[in-house]
Every structure is written in structure tokens, then in C-alpha cells.
Design a protein around this motif. Structure first.
Motif, PDB file in Angstrom:
ATOM      1  N   MET A 196       0.821  -1.217   0.000  1.00  0.00           N
ATOM      2  CA  MET A 196       0.000   0.000   0.000  1.00  0.00           C
ATOM      3  C   MET A 196       0.852   1.263   0.000  1.00  0.00           C
ATOM      4  O   MET A 196       0.385   2.330  -0.376  1.00  0.00           O
ATOM      5  CB  MET A 196      -0.964   0.005   1.193  1.00  0.00           C
ATOM      6  N   PHE A 252       2.986   1.983  -2.109  1.00  0.00           N
ATOM      7  CA  PHE A 252       3.131   2.379  -3.503  1.00  0.00           C
ATOM      8  C   PHE A 252       1.835   2.873  -4.141  1.00  0.00           C
ATOM      9  O   PHE A 252       1.816   3.245  -5.310  1.00  0.00           O
ATOM     10  CB  PHE A 252       3.670   1.197  -4.328  1.00  0.00           C
ATOM     11  N   ILE A 253       0.759   2.877  -3.386  1.00  0.00           N
ATOM     12  CA  ILE A 253      -0.562   3.256  -3.896  1.00  0.00           C
ATOM     13  C   ILE A 253      -0.926   4.637  -3.358  1.00  0.00           C
ATOM     14  O   ILE A 253      -0.658   4.963  -2.202  1.00  0.00           O
ATOM     15  CB  ILE A 253      -1.622   2.223  -3.446  1.00  0.00           C
ATOM     16  N   GLN A 254      -1.555   5.441  -4.196  1.00  0.00           N
ATOM     17  CA  GLN A 254      -1.996   6.771  -3.760  1.00  0.00           C
ATOM     18  C   GLN A 254      -2.906   6.620  -2.541  1.00  0.00           C
ATOM     19  O   GLN A 254      -3.784   5.754  -2.515  1.00  0.00           O
ATOM     20  CB  GLN A 254      -2.752   7.479  -4.874  1.00  0.00           C
ATOM     21  N   ALA A 312      -6.636   6.006  -2.792  1.00  0.00           N
ATOM     22  CA  ALA A 312      -7.069   4.799  -3.501  1.00  0.00           C
ATOM     23  C   ALA A 312      -6.738   3.525  -2.732  1.00  0.00           C
ATOM     24  O   ALA A 312      -7.092   2.434  -3.170  1.00  0.00           O
ATOM     25  CB  ALA A 312      -6.427   4.757  -4.881  1.00  0.00           C
ATOM     26  N   ARG A 313      -6.090   3.636  -1.594  1.00  0.00           N
ATOM     27  CA  ARG A 313      -5.607   2.449  -0.880  1.00  0.00           C
ATOM     28  C   ARG A 313      -6.721   1.494  -0.457  1.00  0.00           C
ATOM     29  O   ARG A 313      -6.580   0.278  -0.607  1.00  0.00           O
ATOM     30  CB  ARG A 313      -4.769   2.858   0.329  1.00  0.00           C
ATOM     31  N   VAL A 338      -7.954  -0.353  -3.628  1.00  0.00           N
ATOM     32  CA  VAL A 338      -6.946  -1.274  -4.159  1.00  0.00           C
ATOM     33  C   VAL A 338      -6.770  -2.458  -3.216  1.00  0.00           C
ATOM     34  O   VAL A 338      -6.709  -3.614  -3.652  1.00  0.00           O
ATOM     35  CB  VAL A 338      -5.611  -0.546  -4.407  1.00  0.00           C
ATOM     36  N   ARG A 339      -6.696  -2.204  -1.912  1.00  0.00           N
ATOM     37  CA  ARG A 339      -6.550  -3.273  -0.927  1.00  0.00           C
ATOM     38  C   ARG A 339      -7.695  -4.275  -1.062  1.00  0.00           C
ATOM     39  O   ARG A 339      -7.467  -5.488  -1.126  1.00  0.00           O
ATOM     40  CB  ARG A 339      -6.522  -2.685   0.490  1.00  0.00           C
TER      41      ARG A 339
END
Length: 76
Positions: A42, A44-46, A49-50, A53-54
Motif C-alpha cells: 500500500m 506504492f498506492i496513492q 485509492a488504498r 486497491v486493498r
């Protein structure tokens, strides 16, 4: 007849309360190491948006994981 249906409804409701998260929570049956690995990614994720994406990554792992492999085994 109503007593039987009422008892069945109570049993089903109790079962859903006890085990319902297994149907909706992708993390419930995944090994802790998998959940921790996704958490480390996470970074590496904005930030905004986490959560999305998670949820998507854990859902995909849950759906496509190798069912017969013992915990900790990795495919070659």
C-alpha cells in the motif's frame, strides 16, 4: 408449521451472524502473511485509492488462490 419455520429462521439468522463475514470478507480465510504483504504494498498506492486497491487485491487473491496448497507453500 409456523413453529418449524420460526425455528429454521432463527437457526439461519444465527448462522449468518456467526459466519456471514466469511462470505463478504476476502481476508477472513487468507493467511496473515498474505494480508501483511498486501499492506506493505500500500506504500506504492496513492493514499486516496488504498482502500479500494486493498479490497480488490485481497478479493482477487481470495478468488484465484491455489486451494490445495498448504499454507506457506509457494508455486515454483
Amino acid at each position: 408449521m409456523m413453529g418449524i419455520l420460526s425455528d429454521l429462521d432463527k437457526k439461519l439468522t444465527d448462522n449468518m451472524h456467526e459466519h456471514g463475514s466469511e462470505f463478504t470478507d476476502a481476508v477472513s480465510d487468507l493467511p496473515e502473511a498474505v494480508v501483511e504483504a498486501v499492506e506493505r504494498l500500500m506504500f506504492f498506492i496513492q493514499p486516496d485509492a488504498r482502500d479500494t486497491v486493498r479490497t480488490q487485491v485481497l478479493g482477487l487473491i481470495h478468488e484465484y488462490r491455489i486451494q490445495d496448497a498448504p499454507n506457506g507453500d509457494r508455486p515454483a
